[in-house]
Design a protein around this motif. Structure first.
Motif, mmCIF file in Angstrom:
data_model
loop_
_atom_site.group_PDB
_atom_site.id
_atom_site.type_symbol
_atom_site.label_atom_id
_atom_site.label_comp_id
_atom_site.label_asym_id
_atom_site.label_seq_id
_atom_site.Cartn_x
_atom_site.Cartn_y
_atom_site.Cartn_z
ATOM 1 N N ALA A 177 0.828 -1.203 0.000
ATOM 2 C CA ALA A 177 0.000 0.000 0.000
ATOM 3 C C ALA A 177 0.865 1.258 0.000
ATOM 4 O O ALA A 177 0.562 2.235 -0.704
ATOM 5 N N ILE A 178 1.933 1.245 0.792
ATOM 6 C CA ILE A 178 2.836 2.404 0.806
ATOM 7 C C ILE A 178 3.476 2.586 -0.559
ATOM 8 O O ILE A 178 3.561 3.703 -1.083
ATOM 9 N N TYR A 179 3.930 1.479 -1.156
ATOM 10 C CA TYR A 179 4.540 1.574 -2.481
ATOM 11 C C TYR A 179 3.537 2.114 -3.497
ATOM 12 O O TYR A 179 3.878 2.990 -4.318
ATOM 13 N N ALA A 180 2.306 1.613 -3.448
ATOM 14 C CA ALA A 180 1.291 2.064 -4.405
ATOM 15 C C ALA A 180 0.953 3.534 -4.212
ATOM 16 O O ALA A 180 0.662 4.247 -5.191
ATOM 17 N N ALA A 181 1.006 4.006 -2.970
ATOM 18 C CA ALA A 181 0.727 5.419 -2.711
ATOM 19 C C ALA A 181 1.837 6.310 -3.251
ATOM 20 O O ALA A 181 1.580 7.438 -3.683
ATOM 21 N N LEU A 182 3.055 5.810 -3.229
ATOM 22 C CA LEU A 182 4.193 6.583 -3.715
ATOM 23 C C LEU A 182 4.422 6.422 -5.211
ATOM 24 O O LEU A 182 4.980 7.307 -5.864
ATOM 25 N N HIS A 183 4.010 5.280 -5.771
ATOM 26 C CA HIS A 183 4.228 4.995 -7.200
ATOM 27 C C HIS A 183 2.932 4.473 -7.836
ATOM 28 O O HIS A 183 2.900 3.351 -8.366
#
Length: 439
Positions: free
Chosen positions: A198-204
């Protein structure tokens, strides 16, 4: 004003601690009662069986010896599907499972399907839980659904050399993996792998085609969770001091054995039941084998990088910054509203590690349109979401079928092709077989 504010803060802290302790007290009392009930049941069953078979003291001693040996026997957990490591760092491997099922998929044009990357849990155990056994494999179910361009990250045991690995390092290895896979992928994140996804998807967001989260805490303070309550009580009273002490005792890393101990302490009735059911079924080779496969994975622990562990306790478990919108990584805010891709959420109805509200909070936090969000609740607990036969046969296939339909090229005006009947071929039918109790 300052005095009043300070008093109000102190009162709030006290109330928070008391609420957490009240929940923990009630939970532990119920767990103790369940443990006692199971001990009484199995003890009675074992003695009844011994009397029925007219077992001699020597027979009982031999049976107990087989039980003891089975409990002591351990093998290293293994990956079962053929794969190769295509990217390696000191703290993670990228394993490629693409087109390794021995079948010819070219006729279905499956080579054009969007690639899928699985992020396993990272809680002091081997990442191979997503490929738990030849007949209980989340990866096999994903492949059977037609998502045959499949990769998975493996979190390696922490060492002194990787004690200082940070959240940035983990996000970087995900990014490198997605780049290697073509620059855009379906992400599937289990538990800790879920909040990381989720953090990765929010950043990328431009690199994530669909996002699937299973048993993943997004709102760490939602629902009634023993982990959340104990963390809230400890951090409110002592800050990060208890967690820093654990990491210091681990030589700079969070000891996997300590994590295992916490899991057992949270649900001791499962541990007691598993060991006593082994005694009860020690003459059943199939039960003993199921027991060994689970114990090989569950009791084989690995350490977690200390810097990474302390970061997640501070910013996620304590600060709950992912859901509040305050999470900043390397100067960039990880805003879940940036996520606009199709979202799939799978929770366990009796999950005591990640209660469903902790996961389903993601549906209100992301920017994905509501008609592109799918929520499903499986019967069972936490680990069953990733390796349980019921979840793998019943709950994952409908979600993965939609992911695949969204991930394959479609001629203009053509309806998505549906695939049926293949999952049953790769996951054993639970039937009436006894379950090995698991958290």
């Amino acid at each position: 004003m300052t005095a009043t504010s300070g008093t109000g803060t102190a009162v709030a802290r006290t109330a928070d601690i008391m609420a957490a302790l009240t929940h923990l007290t009630g939970y532990n009392a119920a767990a103790a009662m369940s443990s006692l009930t199971e001990m009484t049941r199995v003890t009675g069953a074992v003695w009844t069986d011994a009397l029925t078979r007219s077992a001699t003291p020597l027979d009982i001693a031999a049976r107990n010896l087989r039980w003891w040996r089975a409990m002591r026997h351990r093998n290293e957990p293994q990956w079962h599907l053929p794969n190769e490591i295509v990217l390696s760092t000191p703290f993670a491997h990228l394993r490629d499972f693409t087109h390794r099922d021995g079948s010819d998929n070219s006729s279905d044009n499956e080579s054009d399907v969007v690639p899928t990357l699985v992020l396993p849990p990272q809680a002091g155990h081997s990442s191979s839980v997503i490929d738990f056994s030849p007949t209980q494999s989340q990866l096999a179910v994903i492949t059977a659904a037609g998502l045959v361009r499949l990769w998975a990250l493996e979190w390696r045991p922490a060492t002194a050399a990787t004690a200082h690995v940070t959240i940035t390092d983990y996000l970087d290895v995900i990014d490198r993996s997605v780049e290697l896979m073509g620059g855009r992928a379906n992400l599937i994140g289990d538990c800790q792998g879920g909040w990381l996804a989720a953090i990765y998807a929010a950043l990328h967001p431009e690199r994530v085609h669909t996002l699937t989260l299973a048993g993943a805490p997004i709102d760490f303070h939602a629902g009634e969770s023993v982990i959340a309550s104990s963390t809230r009580a400890l951090t409110t009273a002592f800050g990060l001091a208890p967690y820093r002490a654990l990491v210091a005792l681990g030589g700079g890393n969070m000891p996997g054995k300590a994590v295992l101990g916490n899991f057992i302490a949270i649900q001791p009735q499962s541990e007691i039941s598993r060991q006593l059911q082994l005694l009860e079924n020690i003459d059943d080779p199939a039960h003993v084998q199921r027991y060994r496969v689970f114990e090989d994975w569950f009791k084989n622990t690995q350490d977690i990088p200390g810097a990474f562990y302390l970061w997640l306790v501070e910013h996620l478990f304590w600060g709950n910054e992912l859901i509040s919108g305050d999470l900043v990584v390397d100067g960039r805010r990880a805003d879940l509203a940036n996520i606009t891709c199709p979202l799939f959420l799978l929770a366990g109805s009796t999950d005591h590690i990640t209660p469903p509200p902790q996961l389903f909070a993601a549906a209100d936090a992301v920017g994905t349109p509501q008609d592109q969000i799918w929520c499903r609740t499986a019967e069972g607990g936490h680990l069953g979401l990733f390796m349980g036969r019921d979840a793998l046969r019943t709950d994952w296939p409908p979600l993965l079928e939609i992911v695949r339909a969204l991930s394959e090229p479609q001629p203009a005006g053509a309806a998505p092709r549906r695939r049926r009947g293949r999952t049953a071929d790769v996951v054993a039918d639970p039937g009436g077989t006894p379950r090995v109790p698991a958290p």
